[in-house]
Design an enzyme around this catalytic site. Sequence first.
Site, PDB file in Angstrom:
ATOM      1  N   ARG A  98      44.232 -28.265 -57.126  1.00  0.00           N
ATOM      2  CA  ARG A  98      44.721 -28.772 -55.846  1.00  0.00           C
ATOM      3  C   ARG A  98      45.811 -27.805 -55.382  1.00  0.00           C
ATOM      4  NH1 ARG A  98      44.528 -33.215 -59.345  1.00  0.00           N
ATOM      5  NH2 ARG A  98      43.026 -34.828 -58.760  1.00  0.00           N
ATOM      6  N   ARG A 144      37.740 -25.985 -54.646  1.00  0.00           N
ATOM      7  CA  ARG A 144      37.787 -26.987 -55.719  1.00  0.00           C
ATOM      8  C   ARG A 144      36.412 -27.636 -55.907  1.00  0.00           C
ATOM      9  NH1 ARG A 144      41.212 -30.097 -58.715  1.00  0.00           N
ATOM     10  NH2 ARG A 144      40.992 -32.368 -58.669  1.00  0.00           N
ATOM     11  N   LYS A 180      50.149 -34.960 -58.568  1.00  0.00           N
ATOM     12  CA  LYS A 180      49.395 -36.180 -58.274  1.00  0.00           C
ATOM     13  C   LYS A 180      48.839 -36.868 -59.512  1.00  0.00           C
ATOM     14  CE  LYS A 180      45.851 -37.810 -55.079  1.00  0.00           C
ATOM     15  NZ  LYS A 180      44.902 -37.404 -54.027  1.00  0.00           N
ATOM     16  N   TYR A 194      32.515 -35.631 -56.176  1.00  0.00           N
ATOM     17  CA  TYR A 194      32.157 -34.223 -56.080  1.00  0.00           C
ATOM     18  C   TYR A 194      30.650 -33.980 -56.045  1.00  0.00           C
ATOM     19  CZ  TYR A 194      36.981 -33.020 -56.333  1.00  0.00           C
ATOM     20  OH  TYR A 194      38.299 -32.898 -56.028  1.00  0.00           O
ATOM     21  N   HIS A 242      40.360 -35.477 -63.101  1.00  0.00           N
ATOM     22  CA  HIS A 242      39.651 -36.647 -62.609  1.00  0.00           C
ATOM     23  C   HIS A 242      39.136 -37.482 -63.772  1.00  0.00           C
ATOM     24  CE1 HIS A 242      38.708 -34.256 -58.786  1.00  0.00           C
ATOM     25  NE2 HIS A 242      39.456 -35.263 -58.427  1.00  0.00           N
TER      26      HIS A 242
END
Length: 496
Positions: A316, A411, A346, A443, A434
């Site tokens: 990110r 990404r 995050k 994704y 994730h």
Amino acid sequence: MSGQNQNQDDCEGTYSTSTHEYANADSTDLFADIFADFEPQNTTDGSYRGTMAKIKATELQYQAVFEQKLVEANTNLKRERIRVSIKQTGNSLQLRATLPLKPGDKAPLRRGDRSSGKEKKQYDLSLGIPANLEGLKTAIEESYELGKLIARHTFQWNEKYLGIKSREKQEIKTIGELLDTFDEKYYQTRQRTITSQNTFANYISVIKRNFPLTHLATKENFEEIINSFQGNKKNELIAVTSVLIKTFNLGFTLDVTRDNVTPAHREIPEDDQIISSFDLFEKFALNRKNTNISDEIDTWEMWRWVYGMLATFGLRPRELFVQPDINWWMSPQNIDHTWKVNKNTKTGYREVIPFVPEWIELFDLKNPKPLKILEKKVAKIASVQNINWMRRDISRWFRKVGIEFQPYDLRHACAIRAHLQGIPIKAAADNLGHTVDEHTKTYQRWFGIENRKKAFGEVISQKSLIELQKNEILALRMENERLKLEVEKWKSRENV
């Protein structure tokens, strides 16, 4: 001195000392350690569900600390002989004390005596104090104040203790008036971290952009504005407004429904396009003429490095700017060329393995020059807003040099590439920060027909290769058996 007066003086003396040392203690000092040893659960995937899990974990920690502080407060009151205790009822705090009878109240009958009752009774006083740490500080102060009145026998029932004022309807504030104290209220129950500050800054931005600040903060006004939007915009307003309502305990919930949104189609760049786009930064620098922006003379090299890191690691953008561990990146001990993502991002700390190791050399990602520029940029970061500016600058530079896709597409490309490379889903998801569920759901929607063709082609090619190898092995075995027979024949002839 009578026992009664002695007791009164003792209580007064205790009150005086406690008021100075405890009751009037600043709330920041009193509860400064609320999150001292607390490491909240990471969102792990950046999803709404993951974010809510982190919020829930933080709320549970807050409640645990609150309950502990409530017990400590009552222990201190009892130790100092203050004849008041604090209890929680729902979302409010009440003061419990034995007091003279409330006007119009009947005395409780003594057992076996129908003619007379006590002149005092235990009451729970509702003063409109919220059940949070700031409210607990208020409750402690009120307990000492009430304790002084009881000790001096000067307690009288008035509007405050009868609860008349607390029952009066609160004046409805405007949305702008709520925003004036939103920061203070929001962080009464949350850690102030880089991540939470970024989230809060987004809340403020969304509210100011979409709600008239002069409108009253009523259920009808919120719902009218929210229902005027559709899709992601509407869903965003529902989420942000719900936080505002909960923070200020406005006493209502929204009767609105989230929209089901189908994500827009994305064209994820192929590896050849990613590699060729890397050179656009230098072409831009060479073609630029007569610029007076001195800061941009060399910064293109840093932004090109950022591009290369996003392409190679699937990071990110923010994960490159929040306290980047440049020393580790350049360390000779970093033999696997991993990038360490800071815990204040995050999804928390993780060590990321490059999806395309050969791009580290191809994109010259260990070049110290852009890293020095990055260090200077990061050193100037004084707030979450600065990080957001840098994140937006990436998109600006993509457009400026002529890149035809978005930073986040790099990404997504890493996620797709991982599947084509045969990397297990769990390993790829962990590398991207994730859960497996979020990784697959979010994704794989970008796994288009061309990539499916590639995947099928790879599998078919591998199967064909395996079949070919099996046939070759079988042929070799047969040839080996034939040669064994020939040898046996020659041995038999020699023996004859």
